[in-house]
Design an enzyme around this catalytic site. Structure first.
Site, short mmCIF file in Angstrom:
data_model
loop_
_atom_site.label_atom_id
_atom_site.label_comp_id
_atom_site.label_asym_id
_atom_site.label_seq_id
_atom_site.Cartn_x
_atom_site.Cartn_y
_atom_site.Cartn_z
N GLU A 26 0.86 -1.20 0.00
CA GLU A 26 0.00 0.00 0.00
C GLU A 26 0.90 1.24 0.00
OE1 GLU A 26 -1.70 0.77 3.90
OE2 GLU A 26 -3.42 1.83 3.07
N ASN A 39 -6.95 6.22 -1.89
CA ASN A 39 -5.85 5.30 -1.58
C ASN A 39 -6.03 4.13 -2.55
OD1 ASN A 39 -4.05 3.49 -0.43
ND2 ASN A 39 -4.65 3.96 1.68
N LYS A 77 -9.28 2.00 -2.09
CA LYS A 77 -9.50 1.42 -0.76
C LYS A 77 -10.88 1.75 -0.21
CE LYS A 77 -7.12 1.18 3.75
NZ LYS A 77 -5.91 1.62 4.48
N GLU A 114 -6.44 8.67 7.95
CA GLU A 114 -6.85 8.27 6.58
C GLU A 114 -8.21 8.87 6.21
OE1 GLU A 114 -6.13 4.39 4.82
OE2 GLU A 114 -5.07 3.84 6.64
N CYS A 150 -4.76 -2.99 2.79
CA CYS A 150 -4.53 -2.96 4.23
C CYS A 150 -5.75 -3.33 5.08
CB CYS A 150 -3.96 -1.61 4.63
SG CYS A 150 -3.24 -1.69 6.29
N ASN A 210 0.17 -0.92 5.41
CA ASN A 210 1.01 -0.13 6.33
C ASN A 210 0.31 -0.26 7.67
OD1 ASN A 210 2.92 2.24 4.81
ND2 ASN A 210 1.29 1.39 3.57
N1 CDV Z 1 -3.23 1.38 6.66
C1 CDV Z 1 -4.16 0.73 7.39
O1 CDV Z 1 -5.27 0.52 6.93
N2 CDV Z 1 -3.79 0.35 8.63
C2 CDV Z 1 -4.69 -0.28 9.56
C3 CDV Z 1 -4.34 0.07 10.98
C4 CDV Z 1 -4.67 1.47 11.29
C5 CDV Z 1 -5.05 -0.82 11.98
C6 CDV Z 1 -4.72 -1.79 9.41
O2 CDV Z 1 -5.81 -2.35 9.39
O3 CDV Z 1 -3.66 -2.42 9.39
#
Ligand code: CDV
Length: 309
Positions: A46, A106, A123, A142, A168, A193
C-alpha cells in the site's frame, strides 16, 4: 497456465525526505531479484511511493497534495513499468491518487506484463479519523486525506489468473474477500502499512498485531480458496514503527512464504492455480451451499443492532 512463480516485494520504511525516484530504484532492485528467480507477477505494498503520511496532521489538507499522483504512470514511476515490460512481469502496487476532479483515493493497480493497467482498486475501508485527536498518542488520519473508494472489489483475468486487490484494513473484513470470491478470484494482492502502535492507551502489542494480520489473510484465502499475497511497508518511518510479516498464503490457508525482517525483502513461491479448484468445488462451492436468504443484514445494516432487554 496453472503454475506461476509469484513474488511479494516487502519495502522497508520510506522517510519523508525520500524522493519517488529513490523509492522506484528500490522497487526495481527487488524486481531484478524477482526476475532472476523466475517471478512472473510481483506485488508491492500500500502507498508504496511515499511515507505513510496519514500519521501527520495538517490543517489545510491541500498542503499534502504533493504525496499524491495525478497521473499513472508518471515520469517517476515509468522506469518501473519499463523494467517490468522488459522482464515480461506483471505487477501491482499502491499509491495515493488525485483525480482530475480533485478527489483523493488510496489506490492500487494491477499492471499486465505488457504495461497495461488492467484493474484499479480504491481502498474501501478507511481506518482512523478525520480530525486531530488530542488524546491519541498516534494520529491515523486516513479519513481526513482520502475518500472511501468507489470501485468496489472487482477482479480481472490477467496472465491467465483471476486477480483482485484489497488494501490494508480491507484484509480484516470478510466482506472484501467474499465479493472477490464470488467472482472466482484465484490471487488476491494486499498491500499494507500497519503501525505497531496506533494509540498507546489501547496498545495491543506487536505480537497480537502480527497475529491478527496473519489470521485475517489466512482465513480470507481459505474461505475463498484463493492464493493471497499480503505485502508490508514496514520498519521505521520517521521514527514510527510498522509491522512486517509479509506473507504468501495458499488456497488452504497455509503460509507458504514469510518475510524474515523489516526491510526491503523479496518473498517467492510457486503458485499452482489448479489448487484453487478444490475448495471452490467442495466446502466453498458457493452455488451449492450459500444461503443468501439469511444474509440480508450484511448489506442492509451497517452497525450492530442488539435485541431489546
Ligand atoms: N493502513 C491501514 O489501513 N492500517 C490499519 C491500521 C490502522 C489498523 C490496518 O488495518 O492495518
Amino acid at each position: 497456465m496453472t503454475k506461476m512463480m509469484i513474488g511479494a516485494a516487502q519495502i522497508g520504511g520510506i522517510q519523508k525526505a525520500e524522493t519517488r525516484e529513490e523509492v522506484v530504484a528500490r522497487m526495481i532492485a527487488l524486481m531484478d531479484e524477482a526476475a532472476a528467480k523466475g517471478v512472473k507477477f510481483l506485488a508491492y505494498p500500500e502507498m508504496t511511493l511515499t511515507t505513510f503520511f496519514p500519521r501527520f496532521y495538517v490543517e489545510d489538507r491541500a498542503e499534502f497534495d504533493h504525496w499524491f499522483e495525478k497521473e499513472m504512470p508518471n515520469a517517476a514511476v515509468q522506469p518501473l513499468f519499463d523494467k517490468a515490460k522488459e522482464y515480461g512481469m506483471g505487477f501491482t502496487f499502491g499509491y495515493c491518487e488525485l483525480t482530475p476532479e480533485g478527489q483523493h483515493f488510496n489506490t492500487s493497480i494491477i499492471v499486465s506484463p505488457e504495461g497495461e493497467i488492467m484493474l484499479k482498486y480504491r481502498k474501501t475501508h478507511l481506518p482512523g479519523h478525520a480530525e486531530f485527536e488530542e488524546e491519541r498518542s498516534h494520529q491515523h488520519l486516513e479519513k481526513r486525506y482520502f475518500l472511501p473508494g468507489d470501485t468496489g472489489f472487482n477482479v480481472v483475468r490477467s496472465q491467465g489468473v483471476i486477480m483482485g486487490m484489497s488494501i490494508c484494513n480491507d484484509r480484516r473484513w470478510p466482506e472484501s474477500w467474499r465479493v472477490m470470491g464470488l467472482q472466482g478470484v484465484q490471487l488476491v494482492s494486499i498491500g499494507y502499512n500497519t503501525p505497531s502502535q496506533n494509540n498507546l492507551s489501547a496498545d495491543e502489542g506487536l505480537a497480537k498485531r502480527l497475529y491478527h494480520h496473519e489470521l485475517s489473510v489466512c482465513a480470507g484465502a481459505y474461505q475463498n480458496s484463493t492464493y493471497a499475497m499480503a505485502v508490508a511497508k514496514c520498519g521505521t518511518e520517521d521514527g514510527n514503527h510498522m509491522i512486517g510479516g509479509s506473507i504468501i498464503v495458499d488456497p488452504d490457508g497455509f503460509v507458504i512464504a514469510k518475510a524474515e525482517g523489516e526491510g526491503d525483502e523479496l518473498l517467492v513461491a510457486e503458485a499452482d492455480f489448479d489448487k484453487c479448484a478444490f475448495g471452490k468445488s467442495t466446502v466453498f462451492n458457493f452455488a451449492a451451499h450459500r444461503r443468501t436468504e439469511h444474509y440480508g443484514r450484511i448489506v442492509s445494516q451497517t452497525g450492530v443492532e442488539e435485541p431489546s432487554e
